[in-house]
Design a protein around this motif. Structure first.
Motif, PDB file in Angstrom:
ATOM      1  N   ASP A 100      -5.537  -4.010   2.783  1.00  6.27           N
ATOM      2  CA  ASP A 100      -5.284  -5.031   3.794  1.00  6.27           C
ATOM      3  C   ASP A 100      -6.492  -5.948   3.897  1.00  6.27           C
ATOM      4  N   PHE A 101      -6.400  -6.888   4.825  1.00  2.00           N
ATOM      5  CA  PHE A 101      -7.502  -7.868   4.852  1.00  2.00           C
ATOM      6  C   PHE A 101      -8.757  -7.324   5.510  1.00  2.00           C
ATOM      7  N   GLN A 102      -8.680  -6.143   6.056  1.00  2.00           N
ATOM      8  CA  GLN A 102      -9.903  -5.503   6.568  1.00  2.00           C
ATOM      9  C   GLN A 102     -10.588  -4.723   5.450  1.00  2.00           C
ATOM     10  N   GLY A 103     -10.044  -4.747   4.244  1.00  2.00           N
ATOM     11  CA  GLY A 103     -10.648  -4.066   3.098  1.00  2.00           C
ATOM     12  C   GLY A 103     -10.322  -2.584   3.076  1.00  2.00           C
ATOM     13  N   LYS A 104      -9.251  -2.205   3.695  1.00  2.00           N
ATOM     14  CA  LYS A 104      -8.884  -0.791   3.746  1.00  2.00           C
ATOM     15  C   LYS A 104      -7.665  -0.550   2.865  1.00  2.00           C
ATOM     16  N   VAL A 105      -7.728   0.502   2.075  1.00  2.00           N
ATOM     17  CA  VAL A 105      -6.570   0.824   1.223  1.00  2.00           C
ATOM     18  C   VAL A 105      -5.448   1.305   2.153  1.00  2.00           C
ATOM     19  N   ILE A 106      -4.355   0.588   2.114  1.00  2.00           N
ATOM     20  CA  ILE A 106      -3.267   1.009   3.016  1.00  2.00           C
ATOM     21  C   ILE A 106      -2.143   1.706   2.251  1.00  2.00           C
ATOM     22  N   ILE A 107      -1.994   1.390   0.991  1.00  2.00           N
ATOM     23  CA  ILE A 107      -0.970   2.026   0.164  1.00  2.00           C
ATOM     24  C   ILE A 107      -1.622   2.365  -1.162  1.00  2.00           C
ATOM     25  N   SER A 108      -1.296   3.547  -1.692  1.00  2.00           N
ATOM     26  CA  SER A 108      -1.832   3.868  -3.015  1.00  2.00           C
ATOM     27  C   SER A 108      -0.978   4.946  -3.654  1.00  2.00           C
ATOM     28  N   THR A 109      -0.909   4.838  -4.998  1.00  2.00           N
ATOM     29  CA  THR A 109      -0.205   5.919  -5.696  1.00  2.00           C
ATOM     30  C   THR A 109      -1.064   7.166  -5.696  1.00  2.00           C
ATOM     31  N   ASP A 110      -2.333   6.994  -5.363  1.00  2.01           N
ATOM     32  CA  ASP A 110      -3.226   8.156  -5.205  1.00  2.01           C
ATOM     33  C   ASP A 110      -3.415   8.365  -3.703  1.00  2.01           C
ATOM     34  N   ASN A 112      -5.038  10.270  -1.945  1.00  2.80           N
ATOM     35  CA  ASN A 112      -6.388  10.534  -1.431  1.00  2.80           C
ATOM     36  C   ASN A 112      -7.121   9.244  -1.080  1.00  2.80           C
ATOM     37  N   ARG A 113      -6.679   8.190  -1.658  1.00  2.00           N
ATOM     38  CA  ARG A 113      -7.448   6.955  -1.464  1.00  2.00           C
ATOM     39  C   ARG A 113      -7.017   6.171  -0.235  1.00  2.00           C
ATOM     40  N   ILE A 114      -5.924   6.521   0.361  1.00  5.00           N
ATOM     41  CA  ILE A 114      -5.446   5.754   1.516  1.00  5.00           C
ATOM     42  C   ILE A 114      -6.479   5.820   2.621  1.00  5.00           C
ATOM     43  N   GLY A 115      -6.757   4.717   3.195  1.00  6.37           N
ATOM     44  CA  GLY A 115      -7.760   4.647   4.269  1.00  6.37           C
ATOM     45  C   GLY A 115      -9.154   4.328   3.740  1.00  6.37           C
ATOM     46  N   GLU A 116      -9.328   4.350   2.418  1.00  7.57           N
ATOM     47  CA  GLU A 116     -10.676   4.118   1.859  1.00  7.57           C
ATOM     48  C   GLU A 116     -11.106   2.654   2.064  1.00  7.57           C
ATOM     49  N   ASP A 117     -12.368   2.524   2.353  1.00  5.40           N
ATOM     50  CA  ASP A 117     -12.901   1.166   2.579  1.00  5.40           C
ATOM     51  C   ASP A 117     -13.336   0.554   1.241  1.00  5.40           C
ATOM     52  N   VAL A 118     -12.718  -0.577   0.875  1.00  6.22           N
ATOM     53  CA  VAL A 118     -13.054  -1.171  -0.436  1.00  6.22           C
ATOM     54  C   VAL A 118     -13.561  -2.622  -0.249  1.00  6.22           C
ATOM     55  N   LEU A 119     -14.140  -2.793   0.977  1.00  2.58           N
ATOM     56  CA  LEU A 119     -14.623  -4.137   1.337  1.00  2.58           C
ATOM     57  C   LEU A 119     -15.611  -4.724   0.309  1.00  2.58           C
ATOM     58  N   ASP A 120     -16.451  -3.856  -0.262  1.00  7.29           N
ATOM     59  CA  ASP A 120     -17.498  -4.329  -1.174  1.00  7.29           C
ATOM     60  C   ASP A 120     -17.005  -4.499  -2.620  1.00  7.29           C
ATOM     61  N   LYS A 121     -15.761  -4.132  -2.856  1.00  7.16           N
ATOM     62  CA  LYS A 121     -15.279  -4.196  -4.231  1.00  7.16           C
ATOM     63  C   LYS A 121     -14.873  -5.627  -4.565  1.00  7.16           C
ATOM     64  N   LYS A 122     -15.179  -5.926  -5.818  1.00 11.38           N
ATOM     65  CA  LYS A 122     -14.912  -7.302  -6.254  1.00 11.38           C
ATOM     66  C   LYS A 122     -13.411  -7.614  -6.257  1.00 11.38           C
TER      67      LYS A 122
END
Ligand code: ADP
Length: 911
Positions: A100-110, A112-122
């Motif tokens: 989402d636009f807050q940089g949080k993984v909201i959906i994933s085929t993995d 474990n990754r849901i909720g992860e913060d990916v703000l710094d990822k390119k």
């Protein structure tokens, strides 16, 4: 009196009627109020229902409250979609996820990754609309090998607004010598690589344009401001369009299913938690609620809520609760309007100054204004009979009771079930019954006048009636004081005069009875003393009798404990009274009989059937020194108050036993001697017969020889001188001597024969049997037939009873008696002999012969005794043989006779 009664009746009747009228009026008022309360509540409920079905409210509430749930739903289905439909498109896709636009993984085929913060990822920061960002190859998390991320911005379907970033993570196939740390791309696979990039870029764009992904992501990432938008619009709708509909509404608000206010006409209330409120809890449980009136300290007024469930448009799902908060003043209006309406309609004219309509809630607090007090709402406790009854019976009541102001009221109460309230219509008794007071006063006046008239009349009558009655009273008093001689004057010929006469009669009889009673009482003491003396004497006599009795008297109770012990008992058993009283009777019973005695006692107490009681029996007793003595005992029982006691009369029969023993011994001896005697008789009579026969033989021989001597002497050769000398001896002396010898020997022979017969009879064996005496006696008579005919004797034989005996011997008895009867007949008159018998088995042989003098009547039974020894009629044995036979049969013979008249010989036998 009648007037008073009529006035009183009129008063009470009128009072009843007035009361009934007021009841009717109050009942109408209460019912109207009840109806209005129902209408009011129904109106409020209907309004809330109307609000709850407002489409806009429902839609907006659904939007607001359904957000979280929906996002959950969309997350699940989108995850599934990516995993099953997207990731599987190519085996190189390691992961597809949305940020989402807050940089949080909201959906994933993995997952474990849901909720992860990916703000710094390119791939997040550099993602662009309609362009695909491609990251440098890098090692993916969790050892997924070398990967490249492709990302692009997701746009909403309709508005084409950015709603998130979709990332496609692709695995790069390694050809063996790629250094783990070296992130540079190998040169030889440049072509492949750029192809891979191109393919995946296209795929990412593809993914981002997938309508389903976009829809779901839009739902999940819906912005809060949209909620705010719905909330604002809903609030405005409520305030503008709903609240003004009802002036009683203080506030309208909506809560979500958790009890949080999500929209309200009072903006400040939004977000407040009301999950602990009654209306929330009741509505959740029952679907709707009308709360009780309560006082709000913030608004300083009474209020109540009407609430109900809010369903989504299709009616399938509950989405919240809508609550209308009303002012408590609205109730005041209906109670007041009730009165005014009724007054207008002139239905409740009687409500007057004190008539009042009000409502009480379940806490017995007044929830409408009082007509008399200020500020009563939710403050005035109304714990009156009207309220209590309504709560208790669920209906209400009509009656007079003390009102909440502490004064009696006529009231009607009605229970309002839906809200647990009570509506009341009351009126003060003082006002209600005011018209009756005047009536009462008039009644009292009439009553007093009536009583005065009655008293005056009573005085007149009393002087006429009470005087004789006073005389009666005076007389009664004197009589009750004991003056029974007093007589009441009997003047008049009226009822009182008759009564006085009867009274005087009664007094006279009473006086007589008293005299008799006195007389009886005077002698009573004497009589009682006499009786006591008599009883005492009787007891002394009985005691004395017991004490001096020649037999031992011993009494014992049911348990066998001795309680009476007389002097003779002391003498026989050797125990003094003091020693034996209270001891068991077994003390005087030998050891070997004790058990038998106890058994007997037990059996009697259980069965009450006596075995030895009432009989005289011989037992053995035990004296103090242990000696066992024969005693004769006669036992009797006596029952008093369900308890038995026993009395034993005991006699020491030691002496009696001794005498009996002696008697037996003598009898035995006598029997022996008798046998011996019979033996001697037999021997003597038998042995004497041989010499007697010799004597008789030789006498006859001598007689024969004498006859020969005579023939020799008759010879001529014998001189006459010798003949002359021998003649006296031969002709007189010797024949005479021979004659004596022969007579004596023949007599002796007959005596010896008799003795032999007697001794033989003693030895003979008896064969006792039943004898038909008629046939036996007729045989005997037959044997004498010839003789009787010869002598012209009449023999009469009566019917004879049968008896037991030896046939031969009894035949002998009757032969001897009949023989004697014939032998001793009187030659001067024809002989008559009678043989008879009684039922007692006493037979009689009677003749009309010479008879026997009194003094010989016993002697004739002795052996050889003959009254006329010179007669040649008998041997003197017949009767003694008869007696011996009867002795042996246990029978008897006796004689009654009158000389010159005849004799009776009685024979008694047994049956
Ligand atoms: P006996 O007849 O042989 O003399 P009993 O013993 O029969 O002997 O009788 C004894 C006596 O009793 C008789 O001698 C007789 O004098 C008297 N006696 C018995 N029977 C009668 C009778 N029926 N009438 C009168 N005298 C009787």
């Amino acid at each position: 009196m009648i007037a008073t009664a009529t006035a009183a009746f009129g008063y009470f009747y009128t009072r009843g009627t007035v009361k009934q009228n007021i009841f009717d009026q109050l009942e109408i008022a209460a019912d109207v109020l009840l109806e209005q309360v129902h209408t009011f509540l129904d109106e409020k409920k209907d309004r809330t229902l109307g609000f709850s079905s407002d489409g806009l409210i429902r839609e907006y509430v659904e939007e607001i409250s359904g957000k979280e749930k929906r996002s959950e739903y969309y997350t699940t289905i989108l995850n599934n979609h990516l995993a099953t439909n997207k990731k599987t498109l190519n085996s190189s896709i390691v992961e597809v996820f949305i940020v989402d636009f807050q940089g949080k993984v909201i959906i994933s085929t993995d997952a474990n990754r849901i909720g992860e913060d990916v703000l710094d990822k390119k791939y997040f920061s550099e993602a662009e609309i309609l362009k695909v960002f491609v990251s440098d190859p890098h090692y993916g998390p969790c050892g997924k090998g070398l990967v490249i991320d492709f990302s692009t911005v997701l746009l909403s379907k309709i508005k084409q607004e950015p709603i998130g970033i979709i990332v496609n993570r692709i695995k790069i196939e390694q050809d063996g010598d790629w250094n783990q740390d070296d992130t540079s791309v190998p040169q030889e696979s440049d072509w492949n690589y750029s192809r891979l990039i191109a393919v995946n870029k296209a795929r990412t764009i593809d993914f981002s344009s997938d309508g389903f992904i976009r829809d779901c992501t839009e739902e999940i990432t819906r912005r809060e401001d949209r909620l705010q938008y719905y909330t604002d619009r809903l609030n405005t709708h409520i305030i503008r369009n709903k609240q003004p509909l009802d002036p009683d509404i203080l506030a309208v608000f909506i809560t979500d299913l958790n009890g949080k206010i999500i929209s309200s006409s009072e903006i400040g209330q939004i977000g407040k938690d009301v999950s602990d409120k009654v209306y929330y809890l009741t509505t959740m449980k029952r679907g709707s609620c009308v709360s009780d009136l309560y006082y709000s300290s913030s608004t300083r007024q009474g209020m109540f809520e009407v609430s109900r469930l809010l369903l989504c448009k299709d009616g399938q799902r509950i989405i919240g609760i809508i609550v209308n908060r009303y002012s408590g003043d609205s109730l005041k209006r209906i109670t007041h309007s009730g009165i005014s309406e009724l007054e207008q309609g002139r239905q409740l004219e009687g409500l007057g100054e004190t008539g009042e309509l009000y409502i009480v809630n379940r806490d017995k607090l007044m929830i409408t204004e009082s007509r008399f007090k200020v500020g009563t709402i939710l403050k005035q406790i109304v714990d009156t009979e009207g309220v209590r009854t309504a709560f208790n019976n669920g209906v209400g009541m009509i009656g007079i009771y003390t009102g909440y102001r502490g004064i009696p009221v006529i009231g009607v109460s009605r229970y309002v079930e839906s809200v647990d309230w009570v509506v009341l219509a009351e009126k003060d008794v003082s006002e209600a019954f005011a018209p009756l007071v005047r009536l009462r006063n008039i009644t009292i006046l009439i009553g007093i006048v009536g009583i005065v008239i009655v008293v005056i009349i009573a005085i007149f009558i009393a002087t006429g009636i009470t005087r004789p009655i006073q005389k009666f009273v005076e007389g009664t008093r004197k009589i009750s004081e004991g003056n029974l001689a007093y007589r009441i004057e009997t003047g008049g010929r009226d009822e009182i005069g008759y009564l006085a006469t009867s009274f005087n009669d009664m007094t006279y009889k009473l006086e007589e009875s008293k005299k008799q009673l006195q007389d009886y009482t005077d002698h009573l003491e004497e009589k009682v003393e006499d009786k006591i003396g008599e009883i005492k004497r009787g007891k002394e006599y009985t005691d004395n009798l017991i004490e001096t009795a020649q037999d031992a008297i011993v009494c014992a109770d049911e348990k066998g404990m001795i309680n009476v012990w007389n002097r003779m008992a002391e003498k026989i058993f050797g125990y003094s009274r003091s020693e034996i009283m209270g001891e068991s009777v077994t003390t005087i019973i030998p050891e070997k009989y004790k058990k038998e005695h106890q058994k007997g006692m037990k059996r009697f107490l259980e069965t009450h059937k006596p075995v030895i009681i009432g009989r005289i029996i011989e037992v053995t007793g035990r004296t103090k020194d242990g000696t066992e003595i024969p005693i004769e005992i006669s036992l009797s029982d006596h029952k008093e108050e369900e308890k038995y006691s026993f009395t034993a009369i005991l006699r020491d029969i030691t002496e009696k036993k001794k005498v009996e023993g002696e008697r037996k011994r003598i009898l035995d001896e006598l029997r022996f001697k008798n046998q011996e005697l019979e033996q001697i008789i037999y021997t003597v009579s038998h042995d004497l017969r041989s010499p007697l026969v010799n004597i008789m033989g030789f006498s006859k021989e001598l007689d024969h020889t004498l006859k020969e001597v005579h023939s020799i002497l008759n010879d001529e050769s014998i001189s006459s001188a010798l003949e002359h000398k021998l003649a006296p001896a031969l002709d007189e002396d010797i024949p005479e001597a021979l004659k004596f010898i022969l007579t004596s020997t023949s007599k002796m022979d007959s005596l010896l024969n008799g003795l032999l017969r007697i001794s033989r009879m003693g030895q003979a064996k008896f064969n006792i049997k039943r004898l038909d005496m008629n046939s036996l006696v007729s045989n005997v008579v037959n044997d004498f037939k010839h003789r009787t005919m010869e002598m012209g004797i009449t023999i009469k034989v009566g019917p004879l009873p049968s008896c037991n005996g030896d046939e031969v011997q009894i035949n002998q008895v009757f032969s001897n008696l009949l023989d004697n009867a014939m032998k001793y007949l009187d030659s001067g008159r024809p002989g008559i002999i009678r043989i008879s018998g009684t039922r007692q088995l006493v037979y009689c042989v009677e003749d009309n012969g010479v008879g026997i003098a009194q003094e010989y009547q016993n002697k004739i039974f002795e052996i050889f005794h003959r009254l006329n020894p010179d007669s040649d009629k008998g041997e003197g044995l017949g009767l003694s043989i008869v007696r011996r036979i009867l002795d042996k049969h246990g029978g008897k013979i006796w004689c009654e006779s009158r000389p010159g008249k005849g004799s009776k010989f009685f024979v008694a036998l047994s049956g």
